[in-house]
Structures are given as structure tokens and as C-alpha cells.
Design a protein around this motif. Structure first.
Motif, PDB file in Angstrom:
ATOM      1  N   ASP A 190       0.560  -1.155   0.065  1.00 40.83           N
ATOM      2  CA  ASP A 190      -0.094  -0.082  -0.133  1.00 40.83           C
ATOM      3  C   ASP A 190       0.924   1.371  -0.131  1.00 40.83           C
ATOM      4  OD1 ASP A 190      -2.690  -0.926  -0.080  1.00 40.83           O
ATOM      5  OD2 ASP A 190      -2.598  -1.496   2.054  1.00 40.83           O
ATOM      6  N   HIS A 191       2.280   1.272   0.098  1.00 40.64           N
ATOM      7  CA  HIS A 191       3.025   2.226  -0.218  1.00 40.64           C
ATOM      8  C   HIS A 191       3.146   2.669  -1.623  1.00 40.64           C
ATOM      9  CE1 HIS A 191       5.565  -0.984  -0.792  1.00 40.64           C
ATOM     10  NE2 HIS A 191       6.391  -0.391  -1.262  1.00 40.64           N
ATOM     11  N   ILE A 192       2.922   1.918  -2.424  1.00 42.05           N
ATOM     12  CA  ILE A 192       3.042   1.964  -3.855  1.00 42.05           C
ATOM     13  C   ILE A 192       2.028   3.261  -4.562  1.00 42.05           C
ATOM     14  CG2 ILE A 192       2.941   1.190  -6.142  1.00 42.05           C
ATOM     15  CD1 ILE A 192       4.059  -1.481  -4.946  1.00 42.05           C
ATOM     16  N   PRO A 193       0.737   3.064  -4.233  1.00 41.50           N
ATOM     17  CA  PRO A 193      -0.118   4.427  -4.604  1.00 41.50           C
ATOM     18  C   PRO A 193       0.462   5.769  -4.132  1.00 41.50           C
ATOM     19  CG  PRO A 193      -1.602   2.578  -3.774  1.00 41.50           C
ATOM     20  CD  PRO A 193      -0.045   2.241  -3.579  1.00 41.50           C
ATOM     21  N   PHE A 194       1.038   5.837  -2.968  1.00 40.88           N
ATOM     22  CA  PHE A 194       1.536   7.141  -2.520  1.00 40.88           C
ATOM     23  C   PHE A 194       2.778   7.490  -3.505  1.00 40.88           C
ATOM     24  CE2 PHE A 194      -0.742   5.757   1.086  1.00 40.88           C
ATOM     25  CZ  PHE A 194      -1.410   6.897   1.616  1.00 40.88           C
ATOM     26  N   LEU A 195       3.753   6.321  -3.778  1.00 40.06           N
ATOM     27  CA  LEU A 195       5.007   6.725  -4.687  1.00 40.06           C
ATOM     28  C   LEU A 195       4.292   7.282  -5.976  1.00 40.06           C
ATOM     29  CD1 LEU A 195       7.046   3.451  -3.605  1.00 40.06           C
ATOM     30  CD2 LEU A 195       7.305   5.907  -3.030  1.00 40.06           C
ATOM     31  N   GLU A 196       3.487   6.574  -6.533  1.00 36.74           N
ATOM     32  CA  GLU A 196       2.895   6.966  -7.641  1.00 36.74           C
ATOM     33  C   GLU A 196       2.175   8.605  -7.770  1.00 36.74           C
ATOM     34  OE1 GLU A 196       1.489   2.480  -9.252  1.00 36.74           O
ATOM     35  OE2 GLU A 196      -0.023   3.948  -8.263  1.00 36.74           O
ATOM     36  N   MET A 197       2.078   9.004  -6.774  1.00 42.34           N
ATOM     37  CA  MET A 197       1.373  10.463  -6.472  1.00 42.34           C
ATOM     38  C   MET A 197       2.898  11.435  -6.253  1.00 42.34           C
ATOM     39  SD  MET A 197      -2.322  10.394  -5.124  1.00 42.34           S
ATOM     40  CE  MET A 197      -3.690   9.615  -6.173  1.00 42.34           C
ATOM     41  N   GLY A 198       3.675  10.909  -6.077  1.00 43.01           N
ATOM     42  CA  GLY A 198       5.095  11.744  -5.549  1.00 43.01           C
ATOM     43  C   GLY A 198       5.374  11.734  -4.092  1.00 43.01           C
ATOM     44  N   TYR A 199       4.513  11.041  -3.215  1.00 48.32           N
ATOM     45  CA  TYR A 199       4.862  11.178  -1.869  1.00 48.32           C
ATOM     46  C   TYR A 199       5.994  10.177  -1.512  1.00 48.32           C
ATOM     47  CZ  TYR A 199       0.140  13.292  -1.920  1.00 48.32           C
ATOM     48  OH  TYR A 199      -0.989  14.287  -1.993  1.00 48.32           O
ATOM     49  N   PRO A 200       6.814  10.685  -0.558  1.00 43.65           N
ATOM     50  CA  PRO A 200       7.664   9.645   0.153  1.00 43.65           C
ATOM     51  C   PRO A 200       7.126   8.477   0.842  1.00 43.65           C
ATOM     52  CG  PRO A 200       8.112  11.839   0.638  1.00 43.65           C
ATOM     53  CD  PRO A 200       6.707  11.992   0.198  1.00 43.65           C
ATOM     54  N   ALA A 201       7.616   7.449   0.690  1.00 45.05           N
ATOM     55  CA  ALA A 201       7.003   6.312   1.189  1.00 45.05           C
ATOM     56  C   ALA A 201       7.823   5.051   1.165  1.00 45.05           C
ATOM     57  CB  ALA A 201       5.612   5.919   0.611  1.00 45.05           C
ATOM     58  N   ALA A 202       7.983   4.283   2.374  1.00 45.14           N
ATOM     59  CA  ALA A 202       8.575   2.793   2.287  1.00 45.14           C
ATOM     60  C   ALA A 202       7.860   1.747   3.058  1.00 45.14           C
ATOM     61  CB  ALA A 202       9.772   3.309   3.148  1.00 45.14           C
ATOM     62  N   ARG A 203       8.221   0.603   2.673  1.00 49.56           N
ATOM     63  CA  ARG A 203       7.545  -0.450   3.318  1.00 49.56           C
ATOM     64  C   ARG A 203       8.444  -1.169   4.711  1.00 49.56           C
ATOM     65  NH1 ARG A 203       4.476  -5.306   0.902  1.00 49.56           N
ATOM     66  NH2 ARG A 203       4.740  -6.975   2.474  1.00 49.56           N
ATOM     67  N   ILE A 204       7.733  -1.305   5.566  1.00 44.25           N
ATOM     68  CA  ILE A 204       8.696  -2.018   6.663  1.00 44.25           C
ATOM     69  C   ILE A 204       8.099  -3.417   6.826  1.00 44.25           C
ATOM     70  CG2 ILE A 204       9.192  -1.754   9.061  1.00 44.25           C
ATOM     71  CD1 ILE A 204       8.502   1.304   8.891  1.00 44.25           C
ATOM     72  N   SER A 205       9.155  -4.408   6.767  1.00 48.80           N
ATOM     73  CA  SER A 205       8.684  -5.942   6.781  1.00 48.80           C
ATOM     74  C   SER A 205       9.838  -6.303   7.438  1.00 48.80           C
ATOM     75  CB  SER A 205       8.503  -6.222   5.279  1.00 48.80           C
ATOM     76  OG  SER A 205       7.794  -7.526   5.138  1.00 48.80           O
ATOM     77  N   VAL A 206       9.257  -7.803   7.659  1.00 51.14           N
ATOM     78  CA  VAL A 206      10.187  -8.644   8.316  1.00 51.14           C
ATOM     79  C   VAL A 206      11.529  -9.074   7.703  1.00 51.14           C
ATOM     80  CG1 VAL A 206       8.542  -9.968   9.716  1.00 51.14           C
ATOM     81  CG2 VAL A 206       9.190 -10.807   7.291  1.00 51.14           C
ATOM     82  N   ALA A 207      12.688  -9.489   8.352  1.00 49.41           N
ATOM     83  CA  ALA A 207      13.863  -9.888   7.817  1.00 49.41           C
ATOM     84  C   ALA A 207      13.968 -11.105   6.969  1.00 49.41           C
ATOM     85  CB  ALA A 207      15.148 -10.014   8.912  1.00 49.41           C
ATOM     86  N   VAL A 208      13.162 -11.998   7.173  1.00 54.90           N
ATOM     87  CA  VAL A 208      12.789 -13.298   6.311  1.00 54.90           C
ATOM     88  C   VAL A 208      11.531 -13.654   6.429  1.00 54.90           C
ATOM     89  CG1 VAL A 208      15.425 -14.114   6.780  1.00 54.90           C
ATOM     90  CG2 VAL A 208      13.576 -14.572   8.541  1.00 54.90           C
TER      91      VAL A 208
END
Length: 380
Positions: A190-208
Motif C-alpha cells: 500500500d505504499h506504492i499508490p503514494f509513490l505514484e503520486m510523488g509522496y515519500p513512502a517506504a515498506r517496513i517488513s520482516v527480515a525473512v
């Protein structure tokens, strides 16, 4: 005729006391799935994907809602992620319609288990996935990127840098692994729609990741259990990731806006960095890095800034007085540079400052926002 998809996002907005239009978002998604994404009748617990991210959002709201911050914090539990990032699209569109200046989006998706499908376990690291060049406006950025560089200095990439340095300072037994990709191979969030609009966004996820417990029908085959159930969760690990989120939200929501910085350095042995004063900033920091270094570095001591008394400052953090608005950085080698307002607000300069820098030093300020003056800013 297919049944229309209904999406119900749950959103809480904690308005900022000074800059309510500056918004930082923490989000997870509340929908889950089994093997067949269109199967809506089988039990799909979704403990890790993404009950874990949703729990982090709720806990962040519980802790931070007791305080007030200059900037606005949005807590979002989104629907329809598994059906095409629908909740993320709705919230990103809403942010644009409201004219929000979205400073940062933390998309917490799968943050609650620490053992992978092959039996390897890692509860000491968390991945932060971030893209380089902005998805939005690439055509407009192409000429500036060719001339000035900056491919690795996008606002989203600096979110991951900040979270990495913050995790070190928190000392909670968690280190950030920066993954310089928008998301995992052939995956999304769900960070990708923000990136497509030019907003800074990142995904936080488990190491493995454990794919036996992800997007699977509940079943046991050859003695192996499949399905995203709560017994596979590592709650102490989830606690550490949530603490990182909460600390980052509080810091960025407290930060003054970064200065609008620009540099001039073509056909010259030095680079002129200029900026306008920012209300609420106690001083300014210039940091540099080699283009092949992942982290920001301090300005070398031999190029220390001048203090209000006219004497060179001995601080390696290079804190400039509020009245300062001009500085020449003189040395060799192409680097990127970052300016920080106060101790927690920051912005990025053009990647043309030069220095013979020393060992990397983690930034002491979040680099979540960017003022790449060579690149067009998103319309507010």
C-alpha cells in the motif's frame, strides 16, 4: 456480473498543533487472503499479513495520541490490499484531494514473525524497502538526473537511511536492513499508490519471510502446517518493530520544515550551498556523502563552519547559526549533501557538493523530507 468490491478503511487523524498540513502516515492493511485471492469463504486468519502491521498502527495510536505534535499523524488500517492495493489508493487520493504535504508514509506489512520457510530465523533485523528515482514525474526528472545525479537520494530512500540510524540510537536490539527496491521481487504494498503520486513512502517488513504461512489455505501436508495463524507470531520481535515506528513518528511529527536549499558548483573547485532561514529551526547542519556510501557523513573538521563570533566551530555536527544562509564547501570528489534544520528536521541538497570525507557517520536527523532544488517539487 461481478460483485462490486467494497473497501472500508479505518482512519484516525491526530491534527498537528502548528503545521496541521504536514502529515506523516503509519498504515497496515486489515484484509487477508488464502491461496486463491478470490476465495472469500475459507478462513483466512492473516495474523502476520497483515494483522501485525494493523496492531502496530493501533499501538502507535494508543501511545502517541496522549501527546501533541506540531505536525499531523495519520493512523490507517486499510482494506483491499490483497485485491489490488485498493485501500492505499483511496488514502493516497484523499491526501491529494485534501492538499496534504505528506512528509512520510510508513507502510507496515508483514512485521510479526522471525523465521523463514527454510528454517532460518532472524529477530535482530527488519527490512525497509525504498525506491530511488521517484515513480511520479520521471520524465521531468530525467534531465536534472543526467546533469546532477541524485538517483540514490530520493525522499523515500532517505526514509530508510533515517530509520537505520534511528534504530541504532534506540538500542532496542533491532537493526535496519536497507533494501533499495520499491518492494520485493514481483510483489507490492500500500505504499506504492503514494509513490505514484510523488509522496515519500517506504515498506517496513520482516527480515525473512515464511511463504508456508503466507497466502496459504489452512492445512497440514506431510506433517507441515500451512496458514497465517497466530501461533507463528514472534511478539517480542513485533514489539521492537513497533517501537521503531513510534519513535520515528514522534520525531518526524515534531520536526520543523526543512530549508529550501540549492547549490552551485559547475566548473568550480568548490560548491556554494545557500538556503533561507526556517521558522523554528535552532541551526543548520550540512552533511555529505560519497556517492558510493550508503550513509550521510559530517563535513570534515578542516572545513568547519564559522560561529556567530567569527571563529571556526569545532563541532563535527557543523551546527550553523540561524542567521547563516551561505556556505562554501571546498574539497575534491563528487558527493551528495544534506542540510538539516534543527536537530530533527532535514532536507536534501543537490548531489554536487565536494569533499574528501572520512568514515560514514549516521545522520542525527530524519531525512524523510527532501528539498532537491534541482528537481521539481510536488504541487502542494
Amino acid at each position: 456480473m461481478p460483485t462490486p468490491t467494497r473497501v472500508c478503511d479505518m482512519i484516525a487523524i491526530q491534527r498537528g498543533t502548528e503545521r496541521p498540513n504536514d502529515v506523516v502516515i503509519i498504515q497496515g492493511h486489515i484484509d487477508s487472503r488464502v491461496t486463491d485471492v478470490m476465495n472469500f469463504t475459507s478462513d483466512a486468519p492473516g495474523a502476520n499479513d497483515d494483522g501485525s502491521g494493523t496492531a502496530a498502527v493501533i499501538e502507535a495510536a494508543r501511545v502517541l495520541s496522549k501527546r501533541k505534535f506540531p505536525g499531523t499523524i495519520v493512523y490507517a488500517a486499510l482494506s483491499g490490499e490483497e485485491q489490488g492495493l485498493l485501500g492505499g489508493k483511496i488514502l493516497a487520493q484523499y491526501a491529494k484531494a485534501q492538499g496534504w504535504n505528506v512528509v512520510t508514509v510508513f507502510n507496515n506489512d508483514i512485521i510479526g514473525n522471525s523465521c523463514s520457510s527454510d528454517g532460518f530465523c532472524d529477530d535482530k533485523h527488519v527490512r525497509v524497502l525504498s525506491e530511488g528515482p521517484r515513480s511520479q514525474g520521471q520524465a521531468e526528472l530525467a534531465a536534472q538526473t543526467h546533469s546532477l545525479g541524485g538517483e540514490n537520494d530520493a525522499p523515500s530512500r532517505n526514509i530508510s537511511r533515517y530509520l537505520d540510524s534511528l534504530a541504532d540510537r534506540l538500542n532496542i536490539g533491532l537493526d535496519v536492513t536497507q533494501i533499495w527496491r520499491t518492494d520485493r521481487f514481483s510483489r507490492g504494498g500500500d505504499h506504492i499508490p503514494f509513490l505514484e503520486m510523488g509522496y515519500p513512502a517506504a515498506r517496513i517488513s520482516v527480515a525473512v519471510e515464511n511463504y508456508d504461512w503466507q497466502h496459504q489455505d489452512l492445512r497440514t501436508e506431510n506433517g507441515k502446517a500451512y496458514g497465517d495463524t497466530i501461533d507463528h507470531m514472534d511478539f517480542p520481535y513485533l514489539e521492537k518493530v513497533t517501537k521503531l515506528n513510534v519513535a520515528a513518528l514522534a520525531s518526524i511529527a515534531s520536526a520543523p520544515p526543512p530549508p529550501e536549499a540549492k547549490v552551485e558548483g559547475g566548473v568550480s573547485t568548490d560548491t556554494l550551498v545557500t538556503w533561507a532561514p526556517v521558522s523554528g529551526a535552532e541551526g543548520y547542519v550540512i552533511r555529505l556523502r560519497r556517492t558510493d556510501s550508503s550513509q550521510w557523513e559530517t563535513v570534515p573538521a578542516w572545513d568547519a563552519p564559522v560561529s556567530p563570533s567569527g571563529q571556526p566551530s569545532k563541532s563535527m555536527n557543523c551546527l550553523y547559526p540561524v542567521t547563516a544562509g551561505k556556505k562554501r564547501v571546498h574539497a575534491v570528489g563528487e558527493l551528495s549533501c544534506r542540510m538539516s534544520g534543527s536537530t530533527i528536521g532535514s532536507s536534501e541538497c543537490l548531489p554536487s557538493a565536494k569533499t574528501a570525507s572520512k568514515a560514514p557517520s549516521p545522520p542525527q536527523s530524519p531525512a524523510a523530507r527532501s528539498s532537491l532544488t534541482s528537481l521539481p517539487r510536488r504541487n502542494r
